[in-house]
Design an enzyme around this catalytic site. Sequence first.
Site, PDB file in Angstrom:
ATOM      1  CE  LYS A  26      61.799 111.677 110.303  1.00  0.00           C
ATOM      2  NZ  LYS A  26      62.659 110.826 111.866  1.00  0.00           N
ATOM      3  CB  THR A  35      66.146 111.849 110.179  1.00  0.00           C
ATOM      4  OG1 THR A  35      65.504 110.955 110.760  1.00  0.00           O
ATOM      5  CG2 THR A  35      66.986 111.080 109.159  1.00  0.00           C
ATOM      6  CG  ASP A  36      63.928 111.985 114.889  1.00  0.00           C
ATOM      7  OD1 ASP A  36      63.476 111.931 113.759  1.00  0.00           O
ATOM      8  OD2 ASP A  36      63.809 111.651 116.085  1.00  0.00           O
ATOM      9  CB  THR A  89      68.693 106.194 112.089  1.00  0.00           C
ATOM     10  OG1 THR A  89      68.194 106.342 113.058  1.00  0.00           O
ATOM     11  CG2 THR A  89      68.509 104.917 111.527  1.00  0.00           C
TER      12      THR A  89
END
Length: 450
Positions: free
Chosen positions: A261, A182-183, A106
């Site tokens: 996360k 980020t995942d 992202t």
Amino acid sequence: MVLVYHGYTGRLAALLSGIGVEPGDRVRVVKDGEVFEGVLMPRYTVRASEDILVIKLENGYNIGVKVDERTQVILTSKKAGLEKVAQPEGTVESKAKIVLLSTGGTIASKIDYETGAVVPALSTREITEWAPDLSDIAVFEAREVMRVFSEDITPSDWERLANEVYREMVQGVNGVVIAHGTDMMSYSAAALAFAIRDKPVPVVFVGSQRSSDRPSSDSILNLKGAFITASRAPIAESVVAMHASTSDDLIAVHRGVKVRKMHTSRRDAFQSINDKPILLVNPYTLEVKQVGRILKSRDPTRTPALEARFDDKVALVKAYPGVQDEIIDMLVDKGFHGIVIEGSGLGHISNRLVDSIKRAVESGVPVVMTSQCLFGRVNLNVYSTGRRLLEAGVIPAEDMLPEVAYVKLSWVLASKTRDIAEVRKWMLTNLEGEINYRHTLDLYPRWSYE
């Protein structure tokens, strides 16, 4: 040859360059009686189109305006600081030198204003274009290593990324920033922790929960925090730098082997587990404050060692009611080299699987036990199930996160040994702070019921 001007092509590129408009300048667009005013943005789309102009409105949102022969584009003001001011002698040389490596995600995504989709279409050159003040923090180079969303990252990508980082370290950079989705970012941060030993400078992973077109985007502030960390922080570890809260105030720097996360969309989604963040960074004052343990300090004279091999035949299995022993048997029969179990509670899985686990260990396949509780640690000595698992040869992973145990086992099997006794020793050796032997009450988060 097609004219290209800040992502614009053809007639629109000629129009913008002709009136001297650049990204960051304020423009007024008049089309069919409607007036749009805002800041011109660089345009990056998957499907090239010559007539879509992108501007950021006062409300923070970006829009795409289709420009035709009747559309007026008027420059209303130039962006501040357009003219380059000569730097005093020695200023550039005194700045830290860092490298920004882009992998996608992202933070490296833009809106395609023709389709409305978020696409991984942002190169490192484009990142620096919409975040020009990064050059005030450090002298840096930027390049793209790969362009993928983090769910598509593989162990071979960790090897490739580690080789790139190692090459920069031996060339003497003061820090490395990695733009990453980020995942799966915590997996990659753990991988780089193990793949490069004796790091002289920090490796800082950074991502964004919200794409850069959104007014609530965290991308630029996270990048600034990562740049400050890479250039100034007194650490030499693999870390994750992301928002410390939902406000745009501080960036938390988490140890890469102790972070997860914890929310799908919040800007402060990343939290340290069984540990504190190492640092808090103020992106406005550039202040770096230590709040946790520093295990490895910055030392530019240290020589890094590259051990960047990972075994892709390692599986992560979650314990759940009704889990079947065929899962373990299948992994062994398919030639997997290691298994990590995300067990229940203190580190348990159904007694139905004990015989299959024992068979796996006897076949030379190490089985590592973690807990899906995340907080706390594995203890296989309390209940009979745990003791049976110990007798079967299971390796208890202390308080290692399941994903970190998965990465570490993959690294040990490929870079160190496949001898099961030696694997046990390596898994139980605290190499990069992945094991915290002491937990204090303040490490466990408590819900607020107010």
